[in-house]
Design an enzyme around this catalytic site. Structure first.
Site, short mmCIF file in Angstrom:
data_model
loop_
_atom_site.label_atom_id
_atom_site.label_comp_id
_atom_site.label_asym_id
_atom_site.label_seq_id
_atom_site.Cartn_x
_atom_site.Cartn_y
_atom_site.Cartn_z
CG ASP A 81 6.16 1.96 9.50
OD1 ASP A 81 5.04 1.59 9.93
OD2 ASP A 81 6.47 3.16 9.38
CD GLU B 62 -4.83 0.62 11.35
OE1 GLU B 62 -5.43 1.47 10.65
OE2 GLU B 62 -4.07 0.90 12.28
CD GLU C 154 -2.61 11.99 8.97
OE1 GLU C 154 -2.98 11.22 9.87
OE2 GLU C 154 -1.83 12.93 9.15
CD GLU D 59 5.54 4.18 -2.22
OE1 GLU D 59 4.32 4.43 -2.20
OE2 GLU D 59 6.22 4.07 -1.16
N GLY E 161 3.16 -0.81 6.29
CA GLY E 161 2.96 0.13 7.38
C GLY E 161 2.85 -0.61 8.69
#
Length: 324
Positions: free
Chosen positions: A38, A81, A90, A67, A16
């Site tokens: 991301d 993070e 979330e 994934e 991310g």
């Protein structure tokens, strides 16, 4: 960077990555290679940021879900993070778990390595008065007929706000301790706890506050290297005080701790507050007890259903809400 020696010369994955800032920090700390992953379109901008800083030879931006993306080597370090409001709302923890299981080498490092979600009863008369009580007299007009609607609008869903330690009525209770090396995906589907608080003062009880902290521990403290069972790690990091759990802070020499607690400097996570529609007057030493269940929403696994049961002074209540 406190853990620079653990990153220098290593292969790192940033789960991310967003704008890519953490990936760039790792490259500047001497990482051999950084995979910045991301799923959103921000990966396009992250790739441009990497190029603008002449790091394209070290930072590889992958636009896709953890994934789904593929790399042809294991990683020494995973950074992310991943924390959301109330830690798990979330949250990208599931993606960190997937990355860990797919690519982290034995003895590898995860940063942050641990996280703990807390809850505590709070009093917040200013917030309640500003949202509710003023309807009794609006420029001399009695608008109390608006009270029920006002309560529903103001307090139906959890609120992300900043409070201070003065709003907190008791020591906090540990809702969930997360060991990033051992936690499994199925554990994120539902989190339940029972709590029992003893109020330190006489005050109106307006609801519960939730906050978290995360620890950045070196490899020597990680269960991936010492193979300590997660159940022992969880029990050793908390002590029971009058039936209320309080997290022991790690030794500053051993771990860096980022806290979102009310008594610590504010962060963009603030605190998450679940307000009651009507406050409960509690006396000093009065017991407030009940249970809490957090479940992933079937609508979207990053949404969270909250089922809160609480009782005090011989009366019992239930509050259900959704963070979405």
């Amino acid at each position: 960077m406190q853990h620079q020696s653990f990153i220098e010369g290593k292969v790192v994955m940033d789960v991310g990555c967003g704008t890519g800032i953490l990936s760039i920090f790792c490259a500047q700390a001497g990482a051999k290679r950084v995979y910045a992953v991301d799923a959103s379109d921000i990966a396009v901008q992250a790739n441009e940021v990497v190029k603008a800083n002449n790091l394209a030879d070290k930072v590889i931006v992958l636009h896709g879900r953890v994934e789904d993306v593929e790399i042809d080597e294991g990683v020494d370090v995973i950074i992310s993070e991943w924390m959301g409001y109330m830690l798990l709302y979330e949250s990208m923890l599931g993606s960190v778990i997937t990355a860990r299981d797919r690519w982290l080498k034995r003895g590898g490092l995860i940063l942050p390595s641990n996280a703990t979600l807390y809850m505590a009863p709070i009093t917040h008369p200013d917030r309640y008065n500003d949202s509710i009580e003023f309807w009794h007299n609006v420029y001399g007009i009695d608008m109390s007929a608006m009270l029920q609607l006002a309560k529903q609008c103001a307090f139906e869903e959890p609120c992300v706000e900043t409070i201070t330690g003065e709003n907190v009525l008791t020591w906090p209770h540990v809702v969930k301790h997360v060991d990033c090396y051992t936690i499994q995906l199925h554990e994120l589907e539902s989190v339940s706890t029972r709590y029992k608080f003893q109020s330190m003062m006489r005050a109106p009880l307006h609801g519960f506050a939730f906050w978290f902290d995360v620890e950045f521990s070196g490899p020597a403290n990680s269960p991936a290297n010492n193979h300590a069972p997660s159940s022992l790690i969880g029990s050793s990091s908390n002590n029971l005080v009058d039936g209320i759990q309080k997290k022991k802070r790690a030794n500053p020499n051993d771990a860096l701790v980022l806290s979102t607690a009310p008594e610590d400097p504010p962060t963009h996570w603030q605190q998450t507050l679940i307000y009651f529609y009507d406050p409960i007057e509690v006396e000093q030493d009065q017991i407030v007890e009940g249970s809490l269940t957090l479940t992933q929403s079937k609508e979207n696994r990053r949404f969270m259903n909250i089922h809160l049961e609480y009782s005090s002074g011989g009366r019992s209540y239930v509050k259900e809400s959704v963070m979405r």
